[in-house]
Design a protein around this motif. Structure first.
Motif, PDB file in Angstrom:
ATOM      1  N   ASP A  92       0.833  -1.208   0.000  1.00  0.00           N
ATOM      2  CA  ASP A  92       0.000   0.000   0.000  1.00  0.00           C
ATOM      3  C   ASP A  92       0.866   1.256   0.000  1.00  0.00           C
ATOM      4  OD1 ASP A  92      -2.293  -1.504  -0.008  1.00  0.00           O
ATOM      5  OD2 ASP A  92      -2.660  -1.325   2.151  1.00  0.00           O
ATOM      6  N   ALA A  93       1.935   1.230   0.779  1.00  0.00           N
ATOM      7  CA  ALA A  93       2.827   2.388   0.832  1.00  0.00           C
ATOM      8  C   ALA A  93       3.477   2.633  -0.518  1.00  0.00           C
ATOM      9  CB  ALA A  93       3.891   2.180   1.918  1.00  0.00           C
ATOM     10  N   ILE A  94       3.957   1.573  -1.157  1.00  0.00           N
ATOM     11  CA  ILE A  94       4.581   1.724  -2.480  1.00  0.00           C
ATOM     12  C   ILE A  94       3.593   2.326  -3.468  1.00  0.00           C
ATOM     13  CG2 ILE A  94       5.534   0.474  -4.462  1.00  0.00           C
ATOM     14  CD1 ILE A  94       6.661  -1.566  -2.393  1.00  0.00           C
ATOM     15  N   ASP A  95       2.380   1.821  -3.466  1.00  0.00           N
ATOM     16  CA  ASP A  95       1.380   2.282  -4.436  1.00  0.00           C
ATOM     17  C   ASP A  95       0.858   3.677  -4.147  1.00  0.00           C
ATOM     18  OD1 ASP A  95       1.246   0.534  -6.507  1.00  0.00           O
ATOM     19  OD2 ASP A  95      -0.377  -0.686  -5.665  1.00  0.00           O
ATOM     20  N   ALA A  96       1.116   4.206  -2.966  1.00  0.00           N
ATOM     21  CA  ALA A  96       0.684   5.572  -2.648  1.00  0.00           C
ATOM     22  C   ALA A  96       1.544   6.617  -3.353  1.00  0.00           C
ATOM     23  CB  ALA A  96       0.703   5.797  -1.145  1.00  0.00           C
ATOM     24  N   GLY A  97       2.547   6.179  -4.115  1.00  0.00           N
ATOM     25  CA  GLY A  97       3.371   7.109  -4.879  1.00  0.00           C
ATOM     26  C   GLY A  97       2.860   7.348  -6.284  1.00  0.00           C
ATOM     27  N   ASN A  98       1.541   7.257  -6.464  1.00  0.00           N
ATOM     28  CA  ASN A  98       0.961   7.292  -7.814  1.00  0.00           C
ATOM     29  C   ASN A  98       0.385   8.646  -8.208  1.00  0.00           C
ATOM     30  OD1 ASN A  98      -1.237   7.409  -6.139  1.00  0.00           O
ATOM     31  ND2 ASN A  98      -2.327   5.664  -7.026  1.00  0.00           N
ATOM     32  N   SER A  99       0.747   9.712  -7.503  1.00  0.00           N
ATOM     33  CA  SER A  99       0.213  11.034  -7.846  1.00  0.00           C
ATOM     34  C   SER A  99       0.676  11.464  -9.239  1.00  0.00           C
ATOM     35  CB  SER A  99       0.664  12.076  -6.817  1.00  0.00           C
ATOM     36  OG  SER A  99       0.338  13.389  -7.249  1.00  0.00           O
ATOM     37  N   ALA A 100      -0.196  12.189  -9.917  1.00  0.00           N
ATOM     38  CA  ALA A 100       0.157  12.739 -11.230  1.00  0.00           C
ATOM     39  C   ALA A 100       0.902  14.062 -11.115  1.00  0.00           C
ATOM     40  CB  ALA A 100      -1.113  12.935 -12.064  1.00  0.00           C
ATOM     41  N   GLY A 101       1.069  14.550  -9.877  1.00  0.00           N
ATOM     42  CA  GLY A 101       1.731  15.839  -9.692  1.00  0.00           C
ATOM     43  C   GLY A 101       0.817  16.985 -10.088  1.00  0.00           C
ATOM     44  N   GLY A 102       1.382  18.174 -10.266  1.00  0.00           N
ATOM     45  CA  GLY A 102       0.578  19.310 -10.683  1.00  0.00           C
ATOM     46  C   GLY A 102       0.840  20.563  -9.874  1.00  0.00           C
ATOM     47  N   ALA A 103      -0.004  21.568 -10.116  1.00  0.00           N
ATOM     48  CA  ALA A 103       0.231  22.914  -9.572  1.00  0.00           C
ATOM     49  C   ALA A 103      -0.562  23.205  -8.309  1.00  0.00           C
ATOM     50  CB  ALA A 103      -0.115  23.953 -10.639  1.00  0.00           C
ATOM     51  N   LYS A 104      -1.334  22.241  -7.816  1.00  0.00           N
ATOM     52  CA  LYS A 104      -2.167  22.496  -6.647  1.00  0.00           C
ATOM     53  C   LYS A 104      -1.879  21.492  -5.543  1.00  0.00           C
ATOM     54  CE  LYS A 104      -4.481  25.946  -8.408  1.00  0.00           C
ATOM     55  NZ  LYS A 104      -4.305  27.312  -7.886  1.00  0.00           N
ATOM     56  N   GLY A 105      -1.841  21.982  -4.317  1.00  0.00           N
ATOM     57  CA  GLY A 105      -1.737  21.112  -3.162  1.00  0.00           C
ATOM     58  C   GLY A 105      -0.321  20.764  -2.767  1.00  0.00           C
ATOM     59  N   ARG A 106      -0.247  19.878  -1.771  1.00  0.00           N
ATOM     60  CA  ARG A 106       1.033  19.424  -1.220  1.00  0.00           C
ATOM     61  C   ARG A 106       1.406  18.095  -1.860  1.00  0.00           C
ATOM     62  NH1 ARG A 106       2.582  21.001   4.227  1.00  0.00           N
ATOM     63  NH2 ARG A 106       2.966  18.791   4.578  1.00  0.00           N
ATOM     64  N   ILE A 107       2.510  18.085  -2.574  1.00  0.00           N
ATOM     65  CA  ILE A 107       2.937  16.896  -3.320  1.00  0.00           C
ATOM     66  C   ILE A 107       4.427  16.665  -3.071  1.00  0.00           C
ATOM     67  CG2 ILE A 107       3.096  15.806  -5.595  1.00  0.00           C
ATOM     68  CD1 ILE A 107       0.924  17.783  -6.552  1.00  0.00           C
ATOM     69  N   TRP A 108       4.766  15.443  -2.698  1.00  0.00           N
ATOM     70  CA  TRP A 108       6.158  15.058  -2.498  1.00  0.00           C
ATOM     71  C   TRP A 108       6.694  14.386  -3.762  1.00  0.00           C
ATOM     72  CZ3 TRP A 108       8.669  15.833   2.301  1.00  0.00           C
ATOM     73  CH2 TRP A 108       7.845  16.242   3.350  1.00  0.00           C
ATOM     74  N   ALA A 109       7.895  14.742  -4.164  1.00  0.00           N
ATOM     75  CA  ALA A 109       8.573  14.091  -5.286  1.00  0.00           C
ATOM     76  C   ALA A 109       9.652  13.186  -4.707  1.00  0.00           C
ATOM     77  CB  ALA A 109       9.194  15.127  -6.219  1.00  0.00           C
ATOM     78  N   LEU A 110       9.603  11.908  -5.048  1.00  0.00           N
ATOM     79  CA  LEU A 110      10.456  10.900  -4.430  1.00  0.00           C
ATOM     80  C   LEU A 110      11.188  10.073  -5.476  1.00  0.00           C
ATOM     81  CD1 LEU A 110      11.414   8.872  -2.230  1.00  0.00           C
ATOM     82  CD2 LEU A 110       9.149   7.790  -2.399  1.00  0.00           C
ATOM     83  N   ASP A 111      12.511   9.989  -5.344  1.00  0.00           N
ATOM     84  CA  ASP A 111      13.303   9.036  -6.106  1.00  0.00           C
ATOM     85  C   ASP A 111      14.049   8.173  -5.096  1.00  0.00           C
ATOM     86  OD1 ASP A 111      14.816   7.558  -7.837  1.00  0.00           O
ATOM     87  OD2 ASP A 111      15.453   9.252  -9.065  1.00  0.00           O
ATOM     88  N   PRO A 112      13.605   6.936  -4.895  1.00  0.00           N
ATOM     89  CA  PRO A 112      14.193   6.111  -3.837  1.00  0.00           C
ATOM     90  C   PRO A 112      15.651   5.740  -4.079  1.00  0.00           C
ATOM     91  CG  PRO A 112      12.616   4.851  -5.132  1.00  0.00           C
ATOM     92  CD  PRO A 112      12.467   6.269  -5.560  1.00  0.00           C
ATOM     93  N   ILE A 113      16.047   5.550  -5.338  1.00  0.00           N
ATOM     94  CA  ILE A 113      17.462   5.398  -5.694  1.00  0.00           C
ATOM     95  C   ILE A 113      17.694   6.156  -6.989  1.00  0.00           C
ATOM     96  CG2 ILE A 113      19.319   3.856  -6.417  1.00  0.00           C
ATOM     97  CD1 ILE A 113      18.256   1.718  -4.627  1.00  0.00           C
ATOM     98  N   ASP A 114      18.308   7.316  -6.882  1.00  0.00           N
ATOM     99  CA  ASP A 114      18.678   8.110  -8.049  1.00  0.00           C
ATOM    100  C   ASP A 114      20.140   7.792  -8.366  1.00  0.00           C
ATOM    101  OD1 ASP A 114      18.752  10.025 -10.063  1.00  0.00           O
ATOM    102  OD2 ASP A 114      19.318  11.627  -8.688  1.00  0.00           O
TER     103      ASP A 114
END
Length: 354
Positions: A115-137
């Motif tokens: 469930d935690a892994i799948d919670a990273g499915n946001s499309a992003g955008g210009a509204k609200g609070r959104i975290w950008a995550l790269d677990p291994i860059d």
């Protein structure tokens, strides 16, 4: 007005714990494979680190969205891979009870991990609070013992407010110079591992990347470049990520005499932010390429808060409000504010001749 201090603390502890997992995966699993379609170390590390970080975010900020690189669908049927990831996730904790309490403690079940892994499915955008995550860059850097980073940034209405980079193979010492060897044959031995952080308008810091609570932080600043010919120039290792030919033409035109330092991941942003390097160029290899927001959001903020300027090749600020990619930008030019204009001028001259 919020200082984002709580968000910063959660992000730092989450990245620190995820970095511990990636180090364990490397030492126990690294075999040299780079496929992300099998049980390779990078797959295990990516999924595991994403689960730990998103769990911490959702515990503290349940309504926030996350733009993550991975999704759990492939793990539903691949029970072997799922169980390998779970073996690392369930046993990775910080050696500090209060720190663990803040970010949620161990994940309790396999289903909670998925469930935690799948919670990273946001499309992003210009509204609200959104975290950008790269677990291994820096996939290849991770596998070969070069540089890689665990990257996390908070965007509010499309503007980056908090950025954190965990770089297990960079030296803790901010004064350690960058050399050609920095990008290869590195270890996470004693004296290695640094956590870079920034809040918009509050400066940038570094601290040792530990295994418990947060270590003591120090303010970092980009190094004044009085003679651009003596600048240290950073670029990606992979020619498929950034045009080495164009970059060579640019540094030659600038009169830079030192050999470039090639290293993977946003460790380049952290390195120039603390003055170990000076200039970072990432030039498009093809016209239709779009950078992912998780590859730049944290580093962009950290460099700007350390006294640098980050734009694309046309001089535009990086725009993180357009979804999961930087679709309105082309490439990246990062340098101290005092010389960024000159670097950008030469970038434009070289690219105009193509």
């Amino acid at each position: 007005m919020s200082t984002y201090s709580k968000e910063l603390e959660v992000a730092q502890l989450a990245v620190q714990r995820a970095s511990i997992l990636t180090k364990k995966v490397f030492h126990e699993k690294a075999k040299g494979t780079i496929s992300k379609d099998d049980a390779s170390p990078v797959t295990i590390g990516d999924f595991g680190a994403q689960a730990l970080i998103i769990q911490a975010i959702k515990k503290n900020f349940p309504e926030d969205q996350v733009v993550g690189e991975e999704e759990a669908s492939t793990l539903i049927n691949d029970t072997k891979l799922r169980d390998q990831i779970w073996a690392f996730v369930k046993d990775t904790t910080l050696k500090d009870a209060n720190a663990e309490k803040i970010i949620g403690g161990p994940i309790g079940t396999v289903d909670a991990m998925l469930d935690a892994i799948d919670a990273g499915n946001s499309a992003g955008g210009a509204k609200g609070r959104i975290w950008a995550l790269d677990p291994i860059d820096g996939t290849k850097g991770f596998l070969r013992g070069g540089q890689y980073a665990v990257c996390l940034a908070l965007m509010v209405d499309g503007d980056v407010k908090v950025g954190v980079l965990g770089c297990p193979n960079l030296p803790v010492d901010d004064a350690a110079p960058l050399t050609a060897e920095t990008g290869v044959d590195q270890t996470d031995a004693e004296g290695k591992g640094v956590l870079f952080s920034a809040i918009l308008g509050q400066g940038a810091t570094s601290r040792p990347l530990g295994t418990a609570g947060l270590g003591e932080s120090k303010a970092i600043h980009m190094k004044p470049v009085e003679d651009i010919t003596q600048a240290t120039f950073c670029e990606s290792v992979e020619a498929g990520h950034s045009s080495h030919g164009d970059q060579h033409a640019i540094v030659t035109k600038l009169g830079v005499t030192k050999p470039s330092v090639r290293m993977d991941s946003q460790a380049k942003y952290g390195s120039i932010a603390r003055g170990a390097g000076d200039i970072y160029l990432r030039l498009p290899v093809r016209a239709d390429y779009q950078e992912k927001i998780w590859d730049h959001a944290a580093g962009d903020l950290i460099v700007r808060e350390a006294g640098g300027e980050v734009t694309d090749t046309l001089g535009r600020r990086l725009d993180f409000s357009k979804g999961r990619t930087l679709q309105e930008n082309k490439g990246v030019v990062a340098a101290p504010r005092t010389v960024h204009g000159r670097v950008l001028e030469v970038v434009k001259e070289v690219l105009a001749k193509k």
